[in-house]
Design a protein around this motif. Sequence first.
Motif, short mmCIF file in Angstrom:
data_model
loop_
_atom_site.label_atom_id
_atom_site.label_comp_id
_atom_site.label_asym_id
_atom_site.label_seq_id
_atom_site.Cartn_x
_atom_site.Cartn_y
_atom_site.Cartn_z
N THR A 147 0.92 -1.20 0.03
CA THR A 147 -0.09 0.00 -0.04
C THR A 147 0.87 1.45 0.06
O THR A 147 0.73 2.33 -0.76
N THR A 148 1.97 1.36 0.60
CA THR A 148 2.74 2.68 1.02
C THR A 148 4.07 2.58 0.21
O THR A 148 4.48 3.52 0.05
N GLY A 149 4.52 1.39 -0.23
CA GLY A 149 5.86 1.32 -0.76
C GLY A 149 7.05 1.15 0.33
O GLY A 149 8.05 1.14 -0.09
N GLN A 150 6.53 0.94 1.50
CA GLN A 150 7.62 0.83 2.57
C GLN A 150 7.17 -0.17 3.47
O GLN A 150 5.87 -0.41 3.58
N THR A 151 8.21 -0.96 4.13
CA THR A 151 7.55 -1.71 5.34
C THR A 151 7.38 -0.77 6.47
O THR A 151 7.89 0.42 6.51
N PRO A 152 6.72 -1.40 7.40
CA PRO A 152 6.43 -0.54 8.67
C PRO A 152 7.66 0.23 9.25
O PRO A 152 7.69 1.29 9.60
N TYR A 153 8.80 -0.68 9.32
CA TYR A 153 9.95 -0.24 9.71
C TYR A 153 10.57 0.90 8.88
O TYR A 153 11.04 1.95 9.61
N GLN A 154 10.31 0.72 7.56
CA GLN A 154 10.96 1.74 6.68
C GLN A 154 10.02 3.06 6.90
O GLN A 154 10.70 4.31 6.91
N TRP A 155 8.90 2.88 7.07
CA TRP A 155 7.96 4.14 7.13
C TRP A 155 8.29 4.86 8.33
O TRP A 155 8.49 6.20 8.49
N VAL A 156 8.39 4.22 9.55
CA VAL A 156 8.71 4.84 10.78
C VAL A 156 10.07 5.42 10.93
O VAL A 156 10.31 6.62 11.17
N GLN A 157 11.11 4.87 10.14
CA GLN A 157 12.51 5.59 10.22
C GLN A 157 12.32 6.64 9.17
O GLN A 157 12.89 7.75 9.69
N ALA A 158 11.50 6.65 8.05
CA ALA A 158 11.28 7.79 7.39
C ALA A 158 10.68 9.02 8.24
O ALA A 158 11.20 10.17 7.87
N GLN A 159 9.77 8.68 8.93
CA GLN A 159 9.02 9.64 10.16
C GLN A 159 10.19 10.36 10.97
O GLN A 159 10.16 11.44 11.38
N ARG A 160 11.09 9.45 11.60
CA ARG A 160 11.86 10.02 12.46
C ARG A 160 12.95 10.91 11.80
O ARG A 160 13.20 11.86 12.40
N LEU A 161 13.40 10.37 10.46
CA LEU A 161 14.21 11.28 9.74
C LEU A 161 13.56 12.64 9.26
O LEU A 161 14.27 13.73 9.52
#
Length: 301
Positions: free
Chosen positions: A237-251
């Motif tokens: 759905t998002t093109g990212q795993t949950p871990y990758q999505w959270v990492q992107a939000q952190r950055l």
Amino acid sequence: MHLTPSPSTMAPRDALGCTASTLVHDDELDAGGVRVYRKAVTMTELGPVETAPSDRGLLLGISLAPGHRRRIVHARHASTHDFGCGAIYLRDFGERYRADMKTGFDFLLVEFPQAVLRQTTERPLALGELLAASPVGAHDAVLHHLALALLPALGRPQPGCGLFVEQVTAAMAAQLLLRAGASQPAGTRARRRLSPRQEARAKEMLSMRVDGDQSAQAVAEACGLSRSYFIEAFRETTGQTPYQWVQAQRLARAQALLAQPGLSLAAIALACGFADQSHFTRVFTRHMGMPPGTWRRSAGH
């Protein structure tokens, strides 16, 4: 005459039946109900590993080093097995286990509760099918690479690593099912996607713990899905795993805080859920192509 040691004189054993005092690596973490261990010894004559029957599910072992030999004692016979690097074994906790360790070993081990395995497959599956598909000592390059990916998280757990560990152990469970013919390869399976409501709920929950460690299992349950289905559907759905999505939000949060000149890099690291300034710098540099201090100066802050 052979005397059996009394319980009071036997060396203490850990949850996997190893003699705890001999271990040079004894790491353990829990992620979404799946337990991951690293157990290693360097001694050459180690004696037995033993566990009584229980309902704990299935144990996957992946050898991280060559040269291990063990003799497994079954109900009516015994068998000896040699393990190369990347060799695996599966063990049903529902049966009594005894193995005489003939040489030192270094294993990454994953304990899958039966409920997790049932959620991963789309059809009823007996543990016997999984055991038959992965004989003791068989080599599996996919599981070996996934095991290596988990080692940093075991050696030095950091905030946010739980999502990553859940993601990797879900891939391990899928690989075991694929070996048993109980799961279709990703390219032949219908695409799984989250509904708009599920996507919004998942992102809301993940965002609430960007500075901590959210569980993929908890988010999946809130969406009415199994963990393995949720991780795959989130990626589709998002093109990212949950871990990758959270990492992107952190950055993204870190970039916003870097625009505030009064905040130190250490304070920003803490606010964004990184273990420390060094961890923050490594992750930021890997994703942004420059250290956070350099990025801040280049942006004129």
